[in-house]
Scaffold this motif. Structure first.
Motif, PDB file in Angstrom:
ATOM      1  N   PRO A   1      19.486 -19.523 -29.652  1.00  0.00           N
ATOM      2  CA  PRO A   1      18.594 -18.393 -29.908  1.00  0.00           C
ATOM      3  C   PRO A   1      19.333 -17.145 -30.374  1.00  0.00           C
ATOM      4  N   GLN A   2      18.649 -16.363 -31.206  1.00  0.00           N
ATOM      5  CA  GLN A   2      19.212 -15.119 -31.707  1.00  0.00           C
ATOM      6  C   GLN A   2      18.460 -13.911 -31.171  1.00  0.00           C
ATOM      7  N   TYR A   3      17.305 -14.124 -30.567  1.00  0.00           N
ATOM      8  CA  TYR A   3      16.546 -12.988 -30.062  1.00  0.00           C
ATOM      9  C   TYR A   3      15.627 -13.481 -28.941  1.00  0.00           C
ATOM     10  N   PRO A   4      15.319 -12.606 -27.991  1.00  0.00           N
ATOM     11  CA  PRO A   4      14.465 -13.011 -26.874  1.00  0.00           C
ATOM     12  C   PRO A   4      13.011 -13.093 -27.284  1.00  0.00           C
ATOM     13  N   ALA A   5      12.336 -14.115 -26.756  1.00  0.00           N
ATOM     14  CA  ALA A   5      10.923 -14.271 -27.094  1.00  0.00           C
ATOM     15  C   ALA A   5      10.129 -14.787 -25.904  1.00  0.00           C
ATOM     16  N   THR A   6      10.752 -14.866 -24.755  1.00  0.00           N
ATOM     17  CA  THR A   6      10.098 -15.389 -23.565  1.00  0.00           C
ATOM     18  C   THR A   6      10.781 -14.796 -22.361  1.00  0.00           C
ATOM     19  N   ASN A   7      10.225 -14.985 -21.179  1.00  0.00           N
ATOM     20  CA  ASN A   7      10.884 -14.469 -19.976  1.00  0.00           C
ATOM     21  C   ASN A   7      11.464 -15.591 -19.131  1.00  0.00           C
TER      22      ASN A   7
ATOM     23  N   LEU B   1       5.593 -28.317 -17.624  1.00  0.00           N
ATOM     24  CA  LEU B   1       6.138 -28.037 -18.947  1.00  0.00           C
ATOM     25  C   LEU B   1       5.032 -27.945 -19.995  1.00  0.00           C
ATOM     26  N   LYS B   2       4.107 -28.894 -19.967  1.00  0.00           N
ATOM     27  CA  LYS B   2       3.006 -28.848 -20.931  1.00  0.00           C
ATOM     28  C   LYS B   2       2.167 -27.581 -20.732  1.00  0.00           C
ATOM     29  N   ALA B   3       1.962 -27.221 -19.467  1.00  0.00           N
ATOM     30  CA  ALA B   3       1.184 -26.014 -19.189  1.00  0.00           C
ATOM     31  C   ALA B   3       1.926 -24.758 -19.647  1.00  0.00           C
ATOM     32  N   TRP B   4       3.240 -24.751 -19.491  1.00  0.00           N
ATOM     33  CA  TRP B   4       4.031 -23.610 -19.938  1.00  0.00           C
ATOM     34  C   TRP B   4       3.933 -23.462 -21.454  1.00  0.00           C
ATOM     35  N   PHE B   5       4.027 -24.566 -22.154  1.00  0.00           N
ATOM     36  CA  PHE B   5       3.871 -24.525 -23.607  1.00  0.00           C
ATOM     37  C   PHE B   5       2.480 -24.027 -23.988  1.00  0.00           C
ATOM     38  N   LYS B   6       1.491 -24.441 -23.222  1.00  0.00           N
ATOM     39  CA  LYS B   6       0.099 -24.174 -23.587  1.00  0.00           C
ATOM     40  C   LYS B   6      -0.379 -22.789 -23.187  1.00  0.00           C
ATOM     41  N   HIS B   7       0.059 -22.317 -22.005  1.00  0.00           N
ATOM     42  CA  HIS B   7      -0.562 -21.121 -21.434  1.00  0.00           C
ATOM     43  C   HIS B   7       0.339 -19.891 -21.345  1.00  0.00           C
ATOM     44  N   SER B   8       1.634 -20.018 -21.636  1.00  0.00           N
ATOM     45  CA  SER B   8       2.504 -18.846 -21.463  1.00  0.00           C
ATOM     46  C   SER B   8       2.349 -17.827 -22.585  1.00  0.00           C
ATOM     47  N   GLY B   9       1.834 -18.285 -23.724  1.00  0.00           N
ATOM     48  CA  GLY B   9       1.615 -17.360 -24.828  1.00  0.00           C
ATOM     49  C   GLY B   9       2.860 -17.006 -25.616  1.00  0.00           C
ATOM     50  N   HIS B  10       3.955 -17.679 -25.384  1.00  0.00           N
ATOM     51  CA  HIS B  10       5.206 -17.360 -26.073  1.00  0.00           C
ATOM     52  C   HIS B  10       5.243 -18.003 -27.460  1.00  0.00           C
ATOM     53  N   HIS B  11       5.988 -17.375 -28.347  1.00  0.00           N
ATOM     54  CA  HIS B  11       6.122 -17.930 -29.691  1.00  0.00           C
ATOM     55  C   HIS B  11       7.451 -18.635 -29.877  1.00  0.00           C
ATOM     56  N   GLU B  12       8.252 -18.687 -28.821  1.00  0.00           N
ATOM     57  CA  GLU B  12       9.515 -19.401 -28.882  1.00  0.00           C
ATOM     58  C   GLU B  12       9.884 -19.863 -27.475  1.00  0.00           C
TER      59      GLU B  12
ATOM     60  N   PRO C   1       3.040 -22.887 -35.346  1.00  0.00           N
ATOM     61  CA  PRO C   1       3.678 -23.493 -34.174  1.00  0.00           C
ATOM     62  C   PRO C   1       4.897 -22.692 -33.742  1.00  0.00           C
ATOM     63  N   PRO C   2       5.175 -22.661 -32.461  1.00  0.00           N
ATOM     64  CA  PRO C   2       6.327 -21.912 -31.951  1.00  0.00           C
ATOM     65  C   PRO C   2       7.643 -22.604 -32.292  1.00  0.00           C
ATOM     66  N   GLY C   3       8.732 -21.903 -32.043  1.00  0.00           N
ATOM     67  CA  GLY C   3      10.057 -22.473 -32.250  1.00  0.00           C
ATOM     68  C   GLY C   3      10.640 -22.964 -30.939  1.00  0.00           C
ATOM     69  N   TYR C   4      11.591 -23.872 -31.046  1.00  0.00           N
ATOM     70  CA  TYR C   4      12.251 -24.439 -29.869  1.00  0.00           C
ATOM     71  C   TYR C   4      13.751 -24.263 -30.034  1.00  0.00           C
ATOM     72  N   ARG C   5      14.375 -23.684 -29.031  1.00  0.00           N
ATOM     73  CA  ARG C   5      15.780 -23.325 -29.130  1.00  0.00           C
ATOM     74  C   ARG C   5      16.593 -23.996 -28.030  1.00  0.00           C
ATOM     75  N   TRP C   6      17.740 -24.496 -28.408  1.00  0.00           N
ATOM     76  CA  TRP C   6      18.646 -25.124 -27.449  1.00  0.00           C
ATOM     77  C   TRP C   6      19.757 -24.147 -27.082  1.00  0.00           C
ATOM     78  N   LEU C   7      19.910 -23.928 -25.788  1.00  0.00           N
ATOM     79  CA  LEU C   7      20.992 -23.108 -25.265  1.00  0.00           C
ATOM     80  C   LEU C   7      21.930 -24.028 -24.500  1.00  0.00           C
ATOM     81  N   SER C   8      23.151 -24.203 -24.980  1.00  0.00           N
ATOM     82  CA  SER C   8      24.100 -25.076 -24.294  1.00  0.00           C
ATOM     83  C   SER C   8      24.528 -24.442 -22.980  1.00  0.00           C
ATOM     84  N   GLN C   9      24.898 -25.276 -22.015  1.00  0.00           N
ATOM     85  CA  GLN C   9      25.256 -24.762 -20.696  1.00  0.00           C
ATOM     86  C   GLN C   9      26.538 -23.941 -20.734  1.00  0.00           C
ATOM     87  N   ASN C  10      27.391 -24.180 -21.708  1.00  0.00           N
ATOM     88  CA  ASN C  10      28.580 -23.345 -21.848  1.00  0.00           C
ATOM     89  C   ASN C  10      28.220 -21.905 -22.185  1.00  0.00           C
TER      90      ASN C  10
END
Length: 586
Positions: free
Chosen positions: A4-10, A39-50, A78-87
């Motif tokens: 990710p390059q910018y915050p879009a969720t909490n 997870l499905k509910a978070w995608f559906k009801h959180s209102g986030h775009h990423e 559709p929203p975007g999906y971002r991978w944040l590595s654990q490192n």
């Protein structure tokens, strides 16, 4: 997927394994169903775009994204999906919260601490407690007291029963630490109660759709219109899920009473999946032995069709759970959402979700007093008995009022109006208390409240970021075992050609490639800088005197130069000139 390059969720959702949020595998556990629903509910009801995903590997993040894409299919934007590595866990601070589908808050807290770019107040870590009787789970919970966990972190408890158990475990652990070390555990995570939820829209169908499901499944099972169908949904595991004999015994008593009163015929549908061959053999024999007056039907509850439709073919749902592995219980709430009256035990989280005499009936239970099960936990702790044996023995001594259960089945079978009234009241309760649409905002509010606690917190001094202080029980192996070798690789070590190194430049590249192809080195091939190694070998072979390890011309861009030099020595391509002459070869 990119970072990710910018915050879009909490919230960043962690994916510790591919099946963490999936029910599509050959085995289906309650935690997987609960996590998938969240997870499905978070995608559906959180209102986030990423949506951000914290995962070990890209493949795990791709599973996360595919679930989201299925939820958002057909969306114009559709929203975007971002991978944040654990490192790069420190980047969770750009969002605020890392949510875990399990209780491993302590593990991720150490991950936060050992990252030199992360701050203790940078973000919150929130875990979810499902089952709480497994020893590794209890260890994970207790570890929160000695891990870098703070009041702006949290361990969600889906029920008061779970919260009480976790609080008791932490109190007992804190008392021991104080007795043994004098330590006072001042920093504890929050233990909020936020229940799991269900998708009420998927279960509370319109009358036409419900009638269609009812007709299909009842014809499939060969039920008569007048039959009263009792449904059990879940894993058919008599030892680690629920001992079904009390339900079978109570149904047989009810069937006999109904026969005397010329009431309807009882049928039992066991919609689930056998945990083992033993469970299948035992349960198929049990229904014939314990309730011969009730027609028992087995249905594979793992199929999407069954999981969506069988609720609407039944008249009553029942789950007489008696096992300490249960904490919350989604299936009674799913049944309520589908409009079914429920008969459950007055045990653990069931007593919090089902209202006695309103949504159904809660059957009384009794359990031995504290101190009566020490031999059970001791045998399990000492690896004399396994987990399955431990929880099944603990379950065997939990009493269930079979007469009360039989009376509840009888009353519901004889009174269609009561079934309808309780079903309607349960449906309303599921809508208002357990629908994901209403629960997701509660999770979001929790994450925001933890953020306020972080902002108000005094800066946490983490001390020097020394090797041992990063995580005292997960230290660098070359720190913990530094005394094992003859000598330690160091920047001032010098290298000369090894006994296997060819003096011919054209052959050295072939030699290096051949060494790398040895099967024992397959797991480190990616971490070896081959151009740098080849340059080092060439320099070592052509210099008249030993070459220093710290020579910049040999380092290239390698992050772990000493490790690579160690491998070259092991391969016989270079030889170390150590500071201790007794270890040098002539």
């Amino acid at each position: 997927m990119t970072e990710p390059q910018y915050p879009a969720t909490n919230c960043v959702l962690r994916v510790p394994a591919k099946d963490s949020y999936s029910t599509s595998g050959p085995t289906l556990m309650g935690r997987q169903a609960a996590n998938e629903g969240f997870l499905k509910a978070w995608f559906k009801h959180s209102g986030h775009h990423e949506f951000w995903c914290l995962a070990r590997f890209k493949e795990e993040a791709q599973v996360f994204a595919r679930i989201g894409e299925a939820v958002h299919i057909g969306n114009a934007h559709p929203p975007g999906y971002r991978w944040l590595s654990q490192n790069n866990i420190h980047r969770v601070a750009e969002v605020g919260t890392a949510y875990l589908p399990g209780p491993q808050v302590a593990d991720v807290a150490w991950m936060r601490r050992r990252n030199p770019k992360a701050q203790a107040t940078g973000f919150s870590i929130v875990g979810m407690t499902h089952t709480s009787c497994e020893l590794p789970i209890q260890d994970a919970l207790a570890n929160m007291l000695t891990a870098p966990v703070y009041p702006w972190d949290a361990q969600i408890c889906p029920s008061q029963s779970v919260q009480t158990m976790v609080q008791r475990l932490l109190d007992d652990e804190a008392a021991w630490l104080h007795e043994h070390t004098g330590a006072v555990c001042a920093n504890r995570p929050q233990l909020p109660i936020v229940p799991l939820g269900v998708d009420c829209d998927a279960l509370d169908l319109n009358p036409a759709a419900k009638a269609q499901h009812r007709q299909h499944w009842r014809e499939h099972w060969g039920l008569n219109p007048s039959d009263v169908c009792v449904l059990y949904m879940g894993r058919l595991d008599l030892r680690t899920k629920a001992n079904l004999y009390p339900m079978l015994d109570a149904l047989e008593l009810a069937a006999q009473t109904l026969r005397e009163r010329q009431g309807p015929q009882l049928s039992l549908v066991l919609a689930g999946w056998f945990a083992s061959e033993w469970d299948e053999t035992t349960l198929r024999a049990a229904v014939l032995q314990a309730c011969p007056s009730v027609r028992a039907i087995f249905e594979d509850g793992r199929t999407p069709e069954a999981r969506a439709g069988v609720w609407h073919a039944a008249d009553v749902f029942s789950s007489l759970v008696d096992n300490i592995q249960e904490t919350f219980g989604l299936t009674p709430i799913e049944a309520m959402a589908a409009g079914l009256p429920v008969v459950v035990t007055d045990y653990d989280g069931y007593r919090e979700s089902v209202r006695e005499g309103i949504d159904g009936f809660r059957i009384r239970t009794w359990q031995p007093a504290a101190g009566q099960g020490m031999d059970l936990i001791d045998a399990h702790s000492d690896a004399i008995s396994g987990y399955r044996d431990y929880v099944s023995k603990a379950s065997a001594y939990v009493g269930i009022d079979i007469a009360q259960a039989a009376a509840a089945y009888t009353q519901l079978a004889l009174d269609p109006a009561l079934r309808q009234r309780m079903g309607a009241q349960g449906r309303q309760r599921a809508r208002t208390q357990y629908d994901w649409a209403g629960l997701v905002p509660r999770y979001m509010d929790l994450f925001s409240e933890l953020g306020r606690l972080r902002q108000a917190a005094v800066t946490v001094t983490q001390g020097p970021h020394s090797i041992g202080a990063r995580h005292p029980r997960r230290s660098d192996p070359y720190h913990s075992f530094s005394h094992y070798p003859s000598a330690t690789l160091s920047p001032d070590l010098r290298l000369r050609p090894g006994p296997l190194l060819s003096p011919h430049a054209a052959e050295r590249e072939i030699q290096l490639a051949a060494m790398l192809e040895r099967p024992v080195y397959q797991n480190i091939q990616k971490s070896l800088d081959q151009p740098m190694l080849l340059a080092l070998l060439s320099r070592t072979a052509t210099q008249s005197s030993p070459v220093p390890v710290q020579d910049n011309a040999c380092q290239g861009n390698s992050e772990h130069l000493q490790r690579q030099v160690g491998w070259l020595i092991k391969s016989g391509l270079v030889q170390a000139v150590s500071a201790t002459p007794s270890f040098d070869t002539p």
